[in-house]
Design a protein around this motif. Structure first.
Motif, short mmCIF file in Angstrom:
data_model
loop_
_atom_site.label_atom_id
_atom_site.label_comp_id
_atom_site.label_asym_id
_atom_site.label_seq_id
_atom_site.Cartn_x
_atom_site.Cartn_y
_atom_site.Cartn_z
N THR A 40 0.84 -1.19 0.00
CA THR A 40 0.00 0.00 0.00
C THR A 40 0.88 1.25 0.00
N ALA A 41 0.54 2.21 -0.82
CA ALA A 41 1.32 3.45 -0.90
C ALA A 41 1.18 4.26 0.37
N MET A 42 2.21 5.05 0.68
CA MET A 42 2.08 6.00 1.78
C MET A 42 0.93 6.95 1.46
N SER A 43 0.35 7.57 2.47
CA SER A 43 -0.80 8.43 2.26
C SER A 43 -0.40 9.70 1.51
N PRO A 44 -1.33 10.29 0.77
CA PRO A 44 -1.04 11.57 0.11
C PRO A 44 -0.63 12.65 1.12
N ALA A 45 -1.24 12.63 2.29
CA ALA A 45 -0.88 13.62 3.31
C ALA A 45 0.57 13.45 3.74
N HIS A 46 1.00 12.20 3.85
CA HIS A 46 2.39 11.93 4.24
C HIS A 46 3.34 12.42 3.15
N ALA A 47 3.00 12.15 1.89
CA ALA A 47 3.84 12.62 0.79
C ALA A 47 3.92 14.14 0.77
N SER A 48 2.81 14.79 1.04
CA SER A 48 2.80 16.25 1.08
C SER A 48 3.67 16.78 2.21
N ALA A 49 3.60 16.13 3.37
CA ALA A 49 4.44 16.54 4.50
C ALA A 49 5.92 16.33 4.18
N LEU A 50 6.23 15.25 3.48
CA LEU A 50 7.62 15.00 3.08
C LEU A 50 8.12 16.08 2.13
N SER A 51 7.27 16.59 1.27
CA SER A 51 7.66 17.70 0.40
C SER A 51 8.02 18.92 1.22
N LYS A 52 7.26 19.18 2.26
CA LYS A 52 7.57 20.29 3.16
C LYS A 52 8.90 20.05 3.86
N ALA A 53 9.14 18.83 4.32
CA ALA A 53 10.40 18.51 5.00
C ALA A 53 11.58 18.69 4.05
N ALA A 54 11.42 18.27 2.79
CA ALA A 54 12.49 18.43 1.81
C ALA A 54 12.83 19.90 1.60
N SER A 55 11.82 20.75 1.57
CA SER A 55 12.06 22.19 1.42
C SER A 55 12.77 22.76 2.64
N MET A 56 12.38 22.32 3.83
CA MET A 56 13.02 22.80 5.05
C MET A 56 14.49 22.37 5.09
N ILE A 57 14.76 21.14 4.66
CA ILE A 57 16.15 20.66 4.65
C ILE A 57 17.01 21.53 3.76
N GLN A 58 16.49 21.91 2.60
CA GLN A 58 17.29 22.65 1.64
C GLN A 58 17.49 24.11 2.02
N THR A 59 16.57 24.67 2.78
CA THR A 59 16.61 26.12 3.04
C THR A 59 17.03 26.48 4.47
N GLN A 60 16.82 25.59 5.42
CA GLN A 60 17.14 25.92 6.83
C GLN A 60 18.54 25.42 7.18
N HIS A 61 19.52 26.13 6.65
CA HIS A 61 20.92 25.72 6.80
C HIS A 61 21.37 25.74 8.25
N TRP A 62 20.71 26.52 9.08
CA TRP A 62 21.12 26.65 10.47
C TRP A 62 21.06 25.31 11.20
N ARG A 63 20.24 24.42 10.74
CA ARG A 63 20.12 23.13 11.41
C ARG A 63 21.42 22.33 11.27
N ARG A 64 22.01 22.31 10.07
CA ARG A 64 23.29 21.63 9.89
C ARG A 64 24.41 22.36 10.61
N GLU A 65 24.36 23.68 10.60
CA GLU A 65 25.39 24.46 11.30
C GLU A 65 25.35 24.20 12.80
N LYS A 66 24.17 24.06 13.34
CA LYS A 66 24.04 23.77 14.77
C LYS A 66 24.57 22.39 15.09
N LEU A 67 24.29 21.42 14.23
CA LEU A 67 24.84 20.07 14.44
C LEU A 67 26.35 20.10 14.51
#
Length: 384
Positions: A266-293
């Motif tokens: 069974t495929a992941m839910s459309p809502a989950h896929a949409s949330a993953l798109s948001k997470a992918a955008s956050m990963i690419q733009t919120q550089h401070w998270r890697r800098e803090k690590l």
């Protein structure tokens, strides 16, 4: 249950207990940022793979809630029936544009994605070359699949080259970041070897994607060359769950036709896929998270360097070597008494006599959390 099965099961469980290898599942009352709670007690969590702190991000939670309202909570079918929707396609396109591939296929887990690739693409007479420390999903698929598997020494390109004779169809598979050691594979050199020998290359980027590179491109930031197959998972830096296989059109079409993990799940839910798109955008733009690590990593290494137990790495995974399994369990329990949750990792997950605490850092941690961890480690080591 017959007596024979009962005897076999009891013997196996008793052996695990005698060897200090018995595992227990804990039910946590709550998980919030870097804190977890179990049986009414709170701990600072240093065992999560939520490297960027997205799992409890308010921004991502709101995006997920909005997606559930819009799309519902389930896909209702496998991708080839009616389970593939616009949010799935949008996520696939986003991943392809970010990581430089023409196609992406979504899976329920990294385990199933890895096994789908190896079980489907390889045939009898093919050669599968794997790093000796690859994840269990890859090694198991190699043992059970039809190809002839060889395991080269960990991150040893000279040993790998011994097997690359170009006389048979060959797939070389490695992780980008090794989950129990936190070290990084020599991706550029490995891809050069594959190109020279006309071998397929496969990178499991579970612990690299989101963490490595300025925009979190993971393994793709380690070489100008592109692996033929890139597996990324969403249960680590993305803060969610699931996985994707990125590849060319021909491989994607082949997997769509023949990969049973893809066809019959069974495929992941459309809502989950949409949330993953948001997470992918956050990963690419919120550089401070890697800098803090990076800053937290430097802080930890500086605090406990005199103890010589912590393996220095350039990733959020910080192995604390203990040797015997009982030593790892004792240290883990001592830290729990001080409000620190770290998991003891023992064989067969790691080689014999290399039991460890797998300490992991998250952008959700504070500097004070690192101070507490460092003090607790030094205090516990003195007492044990």
């Amino acid at each position: 249950m017959t007596q024979a099965f009962k005897t076999r099961i009891e013997a196996a469980l008793n052996a695990r207990k005698d060897q200090a290898l018995f595992r227990t599942v804990h039910a946590f009352d709550s998980v919030k940022q870097s804190q977890i709670s179990i049986d009414g007690r709170s701990y600072i969590n240093f065992s999560s793979n939520d490297y960027l702190g997205l799992a409890s991000s308010d921004e991502l939670k709101i995006a997920y809630q909005d997606s559930v309202t819009k799309y519902g909570i389930g896909s209702g079918a496998s991708p080839l029936v009616t389970g593939h929707s616009t949010p799935h396609r949008s996520l696939e396109s986003q991943l392809c544009e970010w990581l430089g591939y023409s196609r992406a296929l979504l899976f329920g887990s990294g385990f199933s994605a890895n096994q789908a690739v190896l079980f489907t693409l390889l045939e009898k007479g093919d050669l599968l070359l794997q790093d000796r420390l690859n994840h269990a999903s890859l090694i198991e698929a190699g043992h059970l699949g039809p190809a002839n598997m060889r395991r080269f020494k960990h991150n040893d390109m000279e040993d790998l080259s011994r097997y690359l004779n170009g006389s048979q169809n060959t797939l070389v598979a490695t992780e980008s970041v090794f989950s129990m050691d936190g070290d990084i594979a020599p991706i550029d050199a490995l891809l050069e070897h594959c190109r020279a020998s006309q071998s397929w290359s496969m990178i499991d980027d579970a612990h690299g994607i989101g963490v490595l590179g300025e925009d979190g491109r993971g393994a793709r930031s380690l070489s100008e060359h592109r692996p033929d197959i890139l597996v990324i998972t969403f249960g680590k830096a993305f803060g969610l769950n699931g996985a994707a296989v990125l590849c060319g059109d021909d491989i994607a079409d082949y997997l769509t036709q023949f990969a049973r993990h893809y066809i019959y799940s069974t495929a992941m839910s459309p809502a989950h896929a949409s949330a993953l798109s948001k997470a992918a955008s956050m990963i690419q733009t919120q550089h401070w998270r890697r800098e803090k690590l990076f800053d937290l990593s430097e802080q930890l290494h500086n605090k406990v360097s005199d103890l010589h137990c912590l393996v220095e790495t350039k990733t959020p995974i910080k192995p604390w070597l203990c040797g015997e399994s009982n030593n790892a369990i004792d240290l883990s329990n001592a830290l729990k008494e001080q409000g620190i949750w770290t998991t003891a990792i023992r064989p067969p997950t790691v080689p014999k006599n290399s039991a460890r605490l797998r300490i992991t850092l998250s952008a959700a941690h504070h500097e004070s959390d690192i101070d507490t961890l460092s003090y607790s480690l030094m205090r516990s080591m003195e007492a044990l």
